[in-house]
Design a protein around this motif. Structure first.
Motif, short mmCIF file in Angstrom:
data_model
loop_
_atom_site.label_atom_id
_atom_site.label_comp_id
_atom_site.label_asym_id
_atom_site.label_seq_id
_atom_site.Cartn_x
_atom_site.Cartn_y
_atom_site.Cartn_z
N SER A 89 0.84 -1.20 0.00
CA SER A 89 0.00 0.00 0.00
C SER A 89 0.88 1.25 0.00
N GLY A 90 0.41 2.27 -0.69
CA GLY A 90 1.16 3.51 -0.76
C GLY A 90 1.90 3.69 -2.07
N TRP A 91 2.03 2.64 -2.87
CA TRP A 91 2.70 2.79 -4.17
C TRP A 91 1.80 3.58 -5.11
N ALA A 92 2.25 3.79 -6.28
CA ALA A 92 1.51 4.60 -7.27
C ALA A 92 0.09 4.08 -7.42
N GLU A 93 -0.85 4.99 -7.35
CA GLU A 93 -2.27 4.63 -7.45
C GLU A 93 -2.77 4.73 -8.90
N SER A 94 -2.00 5.35 -9.75
CA SER A 94 -2.48 5.59 -11.10
C SER A 94 -1.88 4.58 -12.09
N GLY A 95 -2.24 4.76 -13.32
CA GLY A 95 -1.71 3.89 -14.37
C GLY A 95 -0.34 4.32 -14.85
N GLY A 96 0.24 5.34 -14.24
CA GLY A 96 1.56 5.82 -14.64
C GLY A 96 2.62 4.74 -14.50
N LEU A 97 2.50 3.93 -13.46
CA LEU A 97 3.46 2.85 -13.25
C LEU A 97 3.35 1.82 -14.38
N ILE A 98 2.12 1.49 -14.75
CA ILE A 98 1.91 0.54 -15.84
C ILE A 98 2.52 1.08 -17.13
N LEU A 99 2.25 2.36 -17.39
CA LEU A 99 2.79 2.98 -18.60
C LEU A 99 4.32 2.99 -18.60
#
Length: 175
Positions: A89-99
């Motif tokens: 928990s606390g890591w990137a919540e958005s799709g930016g990490l996926i991208l």
């Protein structure tokens, strides 16, 4: 894009280096730039001062890099999704990490597949392999679509021994 600027690749099979030199000289006089002429022959054939096919024409580097881009990007996207599902928990919540992971995967895939593609003969040239093995020369001519018939007629008129082997429907943008 008008027909004047869209490029096509013409393929000609020539019996030997001497006739290839004559055809190349005639094409140069017809204002086909030397950078648009690519001669290819067996490894043991000395093409001398003829404009030789480079890595992009001889190998499958472009096809390999394209495949690596797609496969690497898809693999990176799956890895990014997996990371999101199993993240603390606390890591990137958005799709930016996926991208970001997908982009890294795409770049690594493109690089690795491009390197592998340099050692693989160009799959588009398989149809000419018997002629190359027999000692003939393949001449690839990249010209504007509007000059295709003019160039074909020029070659046929002066060199009936040259075999016109058709047109590639498209040429990669950057080589």
């Amino acid at each position: 894009m008008t027909l004047r600027y869209r490029k096509r690749r013409l393929y000609f099979i020539l019996p030997d280096v001497q006739i290839t030199r004559q055809v190349v000289n005639e094409l140069l006089l017809a204002r086909v730039e030397e950078r648009h002429l690519h001669a290819l022959a067996r490894d043991d054939t000395d093409l001398e001062d003829l404009p030789q096919a480079d890595l992009f024409q001889r190998s499958d580097i472009i096809h390999g890099a394209g495949m690596g881009l797609g496969i690497g990007g898809a693999t990176g996207a799956v890895a990014g999704l997996t990371t999101i599902f199993f993240q603390p928990s606390g890591w990137a919540e958005s799709g930016g990490l996926i991208l970001a992971i997908a982009l890294v995967g795409a770049m690594v895939g493109m690089w690795a597949s491009g390197i592998i593609g340099t050692s693989v003969p160009n799959s588009r040239l398989k149809q000419f392999q018997k002629d190359l093995d027999a000692g003939r020369v393949l001449l690839m001519v990249d010209i504007p679509e509007g000059r295709m018939e003019e160039i074909r007629e020029l070659v046929k008129k002066h060199h009936p021994e040259v075999s016109d082997r058709g047109v590639d429907p498209h040429i990669p943008a950057f080589p």
